[in-house]
Design a protein around this motif. Structure first.
Motif, PDB file in Angstrom:
ATOM      1  N   ILE A 119      37.820  38.046  49.133  1.00  0.00           N
ATOM      2  CA  ILE A 119      39.230  37.839  48.820  1.00  0.00           C
ATOM      3  C   ILE A 119      39.622  38.503  47.497  1.00  0.00           C
ATOM      4  O   ILE A 119      40.491  39.372  47.462  1.00  0.00           O
ATOM      5  CB  ILE A 119      39.552  36.329  48.773  1.00  0.00           C
ATOM      6  N   ILE A 120      38.969  38.100  46.434  1.00  0.00           N
ATOM      7  CA  ILE A 120      39.403  38.511  45.095  1.00  0.00           C
ATOM      8  C   ILE A 120      39.133  39.989  44.841  1.00  0.00           C
ATOM      9  O   ILE A 120      40.029  40.738  44.443  1.00  0.00           O
ATOM     10  CB  ILE A 120      38.728  37.631  44.036  1.00  0.00           C
ATOM     11  N   ARG A 155      38.559  42.450  46.866  1.00  0.00           N
ATOM     12  CA  ARG A 155      39.316  43.313  47.768  1.00  0.00           C
ATOM     13  C   ARG A 155      40.765  43.469  47.291  1.00  0.00           C
ATOM     14  O   ARG A 155      41.314  44.560  47.288  1.00  0.00           O
ATOM     15  CB  ARG A 155      39.275  42.758  49.186  1.00  0.00           C
ATOM     16  N   GLN A 156      41.376  42.379  46.854  1.00  0.00           N
ATOM     17  CA  GLN A 156      42.758  42.435  46.375  1.00  0.00           C
ATOM     18  C   GLN A 156      42.868  43.244  45.083  1.00  0.00           C
ATOM     19  O   GLN A 156      43.809  44.020  44.902  1.00  0.00           O
ATOM     20  CB  GLN A 156      43.307  41.015  46.155  1.00  0.00           C
ATOM     21  N   ARG A 161      42.535  46.944  46.000  1.00  0.00           N
ATOM     22  CA  ARG A 161      43.771  47.456  46.614  1.00  0.00           C
ATOM     23  C   ARG A 161      44.847  47.699  45.573  1.00  0.00           C
ATOM     24  O   ARG A 161      45.500  48.737  45.574  1.00  0.00           O
ATOM     25  CB  ARG A 161      44.289  46.478  47.658  1.00  0.00           C
ATOM     26  N   LYS A 162      45.052  46.737  44.680  1.00  0.00           N
ATOM     27  CA  LYS A 162      46.108  46.857  43.671  1.00  0.00           C
ATOM     28  C   LYS A 162      45.840  48.027  42.733  1.00  0.00           C
ATOM     29  O   LYS A 162      46.725  48.827  42.458  1.00  0.00           O
ATOM     30  CB  LYS A 162      46.221  45.539  42.890  1.00  0.00           C
TER      31      LYS A 162
END
Length: 116
Positions: free
Chosen positions: A100-101, A103-104, A107-108
């Motif tokens: 979750i963390i 990967r986000q 992406r950002k």
């Protein structure tokens, strides 16, 4: 005459190359400034959101612990239950953080640095 034209052409090419180099340097300065401002904006936003979230969690946790403690007639048990909830949340985050963390964050950051 041919040498004079060649000399003028060479000077013109040098001036155009110099102008191109200066405009390229200006472009990369502006690009770097843009990336720096986006990064700074993101860091400030994350800091402010984190600060207010921490304040909310602190006051919310204390009030929840007091309410649970009052309901159970034992303050230390209320605080222990709230601490246990946080322990469960921490363990959940440890097991799913990469999915979750990370990967986000990837992406950002890739949208900021690579898509422009």
């Amino acid at each position: 005459m041919a040498f004079d034209e060649l000399k003028e052409n060479t000077q013109q090419i040098q001036e155009e190359a110099k102008a191109y180099l200066e405009s390229t340097i200006q472009y990369y300065k502006l690009w770097g400034f843009k990336i720096m401002m986006k990064s700074t904006k993101m860091v400030v936003k994350v800091f402010l959101l984190s600060f207010f979230l921490m304040m909310f969690l602190i006051f919310g946790s204390v009030s929840a612990a007091l309410a649970i403690g009052e309901a159970l007639q034992s303050m230390w048990l209320g605080f222990l239950i709230v601490a246990g909830v946080y322990l469960v949340l921490i363990l959940l985050l440890l097991f799913v953080r990469s999915k979750i963390i990370e990967r986000q964050i990837l992406r950002k950051c890739s949208t900021i640095f690579l898509n422009d």
